[in-house]
Design an enzyme around this catalytic site. Structure first.
Site, PDB file in Angstrom:
ATOM      1  N   ASP A  17      12.649   4.634   0.053  1.00 19.06           N
ATOM      2  CA  ASP A  17      12.027   3.188  -0.122  1.00 19.06           C
ATOM      3  C   ASP A  17      11.655   2.735   1.184  1.00 19.06           C
ATOM      4  OD1 ASP A  17      12.864   0.547  -2.397  1.00 19.06           O
ATOM      5  OD2 ASP A  17      11.882   0.332  -0.513  1.00 19.06           O
ATOM      6  N   ASP A 112       5.577   2.068  -2.800  1.00 12.94           N
ATOM      7  CA  ASP A 112       6.624   2.282  -1.491  1.00 12.94           C
ATOM      8  C   ASP A 112       7.825   3.063  -1.939  1.00 12.94           C
ATOM      9  OD1 ASP A 112       8.283   0.472  -2.535  1.00 12.94           O
ATOM     10  OD2 ASP A 112       8.897  -0.138  -0.498  1.00 12.94           O
ATOM     11  N   GLU A 113       7.749   3.569  -2.989  1.00 10.62           N
ATOM     12  CA  GLU A 113       9.099   4.161  -3.585  1.00 10.62           C
ATOM     13  C   GLU A 113       8.813   5.518  -4.355  1.00 10.62           C
ATOM     14  OE1 GLU A 113      12.303   2.417  -6.585  1.00 10.62           O
ATOM     15  OE2 GLU A 113      10.790   0.671  -5.758  1.00 10.62           O
TER      16      GLU A 113
HETATM   17  P1  TTP Z   1      10.499  -3.608  -2.303  1.00  8.94           P
HETATM   18  O1  TTP Z   1      10.709  -2.127  -1.953  1.00  8.94           O
HETATM   19  O2  TTP Z   1      11.304  -4.162  -3.421  1.00  8.94           O
HETATM   20  O3  TTP Z   1      10.612  -4.593  -1.250  1.00  8.94           O
HETATM   21  P2  TTP Z   1      10.289  -4.343   0.329  1.00  8.94           P
HETATM   22  O4  TTP Z   1       9.825  -3.040   0.594  1.00  8.94           O
HETATM   23  O5  TTP Z   1       9.327  -5.248   0.815  1.00  8.94           O
HETATM   24  O6  TTP Z   1      11.678  -4.537   1.148  1.00  8.94           O
HETATM   25  P3  TTP Z   1      13.013  -3.441   1.179  1.00  8.94           P
HETATM   26  O7  TTP Z   1      12.728  -2.353   0.312  1.00  8.94           O
HETATM   27  O8  TTP Z   1      13.273  -3.393   2.629  1.00  8.94           O
HETATM   28  O9  TTP Z   1      14.012  -4.487   0.630  1.00  8.94           O
HETATM   29  O10 TTP Z   1       8.814  -3.784  -2.652  1.00  8.94           O
HETATM   30  C1  TTP Z   1       7.905  -3.033  -2.180  1.00  8.94           C
HETATM   31  C2  TTP Z   1       6.648  -4.034  -2.171  1.00  8.94           C
HETATM   32  O11 TTP Z   1       6.191  -4.407  -3.326  1.00  8.94           O
HETATM   33  C3  TTP Z   1       6.899  -5.328  -1.168  1.00  8.94           C
HETATM   34  O12 TTP Z   1       6.793  -5.078   0.324  1.00  8.94           O
HETATM   35  C4  TTP Z   1       6.049  -6.075  -1.710  1.00  8.94           C
HETATM   36  C5  TTP Z   1       5.709  -5.793  -3.128  1.00  8.94           C
HETATM   37  N1  TTP Z   1       6.721  -6.796  -4.108  1.00  8.94           N
HETATM   38  C6  TTP Z   1       6.056  -7.648  -4.501  1.00  8.94           C
HETATM   39  O13 TTP Z   1       4.819  -8.080  -4.604  1.00  8.94           O
HETATM   40  N2  TTP Z   1       6.835  -8.751  -5.281  1.00  8.94           N
HETATM   41  C7  TTP Z   1       8.248  -8.484  -5.621  1.00  8.94           C
HETATM   42  O14 TTP Z   1       8.735  -9.205  -6.118  1.00  8.94           O
HETATM   43  C8  TTP Z   1       8.848  -7.310  -5.040  1.00  8.94           C
HETATM   44  C9  TTP Z   1      10.180  -7.030  -5.266  1.00  8.94           C
HETATM   45  C10 TTP Z   1       7.976  -6.513  -4.239  1.00  8.94           C
HETATM   46 MG    MG Z   2      10.810  -1.223  -0.222  1.00 11.60          MG
END
Ligand code: TTP
Ligand code: MG
Length: 372
Positions: A17, A112-113
């Site tokens: 992630d 991103d995962e």
């Molecule tokens: P995440 O992997 O949940 O969050 P992140 O990568 O920004 O942070 P981290 O993993 O380090 O905690 O989500 C990936 C992307 O998806 C995030 O950068 C933006 C988008 N996203 C949204 O648009 N709305 C949301 O509510 C979430 C959770 C993510």
């Molecule tokens: Mg993330």
């Protein structure tokens, strides 16, 4: 995890992630943004929401899905940036290429995962942790971005592990630790247990994995229906869900065989509308978008036909598909032949950046309703 002396049935699963994904891309591409509180999302003077924010902004209590106006109040010096989905999509494609360089058995779950099953990957001294380290390294070299990795023997634990040590994390939950790990976990941290279920569990005085594990299967099924079985297993650190390669799973479909054959345009359209909704949800849940919509009909005499429409670009919304379905139906014999089965399918699947768009839209609606 090392393979030596390991149970031959044990899998090695990695969950990757990216850290603060959208915000990290913005910081990478703009030197002025580095080490600063960056908020990606709608502007603060609108009803926009935060898509994500840099770790520097998280210190102020800002998080995804928060109204931008609230984020501004928490940190007025934060820099608000509009999302650039095309760039995020490109990076997403890059990291998927990197995964493919390690194994064909990887399953992207969002931009991103992804999960990777590296059980059969050779080298790296048989260590999934070393593979995870190599993936992180390669992502950094090729994209300039940082990913966190979780390593374990199933998807549920690998996902939790990737969150344990963020940012720049690498966390292992070994087979010996798995069960005790889940016992000590707060219910709210269980992936797949949303706010509503968490509340329901709290009402039942279930606060930790241990509390969940204390409940017999029939009781869990009584309270949580089909999910009861899943909770029963994960509270014991058991999760048999396979890692499914998106390139192999190229379609999503739902179908319905009727207890009694049906006939005529109207009842058939009613059923198709429902099936369309279900198939769409399935597609969204996979984080995929389709280019082809297919209607399947099996007549009472078992003759089976399909009718499809392929679009020039990804289908981004459900709206309008009912009409397409009605058009496909014109080219069938549903008015003069009874039907025993109907199906709706999506194919030509690709990872969907628009899931994020829709999420944003959803968050905007949530933010709006909470402002009322
Ligand atoms: P995440 O992997 O949940 O969050 P992140 O990568 O920004 O942070 P981290 O993993 O380090 O905690 O989500 C990936 C992307 O998806 C995030 O950068 C933006 C988008 N996203 C949204 O648009 N709305 C949301 O509510 C979430 C959770 C993510
Ligand atoms: Mg993330």
């Amino acid at each position: 995890m090392s393979t030596s002396n390991a149970d031959p049935h044990l899998r090695k699963i990695i969950h990757i992630d990216m850290d603060a994904f959208f915000a990290a891309v913005e910081q990478r591409d703009n030197p002025h943004y580095q080490d600063k509180p960056i908020i990606v999302g709608g502007p603060p003077n609108s009803r926009g929401v935060v898509a994500t924010c840099s770790y520097q902004a998280r210190k102020f209590g800002i998080h995804s899905a928060m109204p931008s106006s609230q984020a501004y109040r928490l940190c007025p010096q934060a820099i608000f940036v509009r999302p650039r989905f095309d760039v995020y999509k490109q990076v997403s494609a890059q990291i998927r290429e990197i995964f493919a360089g390690f194994t064909t058995l990887f399953e992207p779950v969002s931009l991103d995962e992804a999960y990777l099953d590296v059980t059969d990957v050779d080298g790296y001294k048989g260590s999934a942790t070393l593979i995870a380290q190599a993936i992180k390294q390669r992502i950094h070299t090729h994209t300039g971005l940082i990913a966190s990795a979780g390593v374990s023997y199933n998807k549920f634990l690998a996902k939790i592990a990737s969150d344990m040590d963020k940012p720049d994390g690498l966390y292992l939950i070994s087979p010996e630790e798995g069960e005790a790990f889940v016992e000590n976990l707060e219910i709210g941290k269980f992936h797949g247990i949303g706010r509503a279920t968490e509340k329901k569990m709290h009402d039942l005085e279930i606060y930790t994995g241990q509390d969940l594990k204390a409940l017999p299967l029939p009781v869990l099924e009584q309270y949580f229906g089909k999910s009861g079985k899943y909770y029963y297993h994960i509270s014991r650190g058991i999760d048999h869900r396979p890692v499914v390669n998106a390139r192999i799973s190229k379609s999503v479909s739902v179908e319905n065989t009727f207890a009694r054959d049906i006939q005529g345009h109207e009842p058939i359209m009613q059923t198709l509308t429902k099936l369309l909704d279900e198939a769409w949800l399935k597609l969204q849940a996979k984080g995929m978008a389709a280019r082809t919509l297919t209607l399947k009909i099996k007549y009472h005499d078992f003759e089976q036909i399909t009718r499809s429409r392929t679009f020039s670009s990804q289908i981004t919304q459900l709206h309008g598909l009912t009409e397409v379905m009605a058009e496909l139906l014109c080219d069938t014999r549903v008015t003069d032949k009874k039907v025993r089965l109907l199906g709706v399918g999506f194919s030509g699947l690709q990872p969907n950046a628009d899931v994020v768009f829709q999420q944003l839209d959803l968050f905007e609606r949530i933010a709006k309703s909470s402002l009322r």
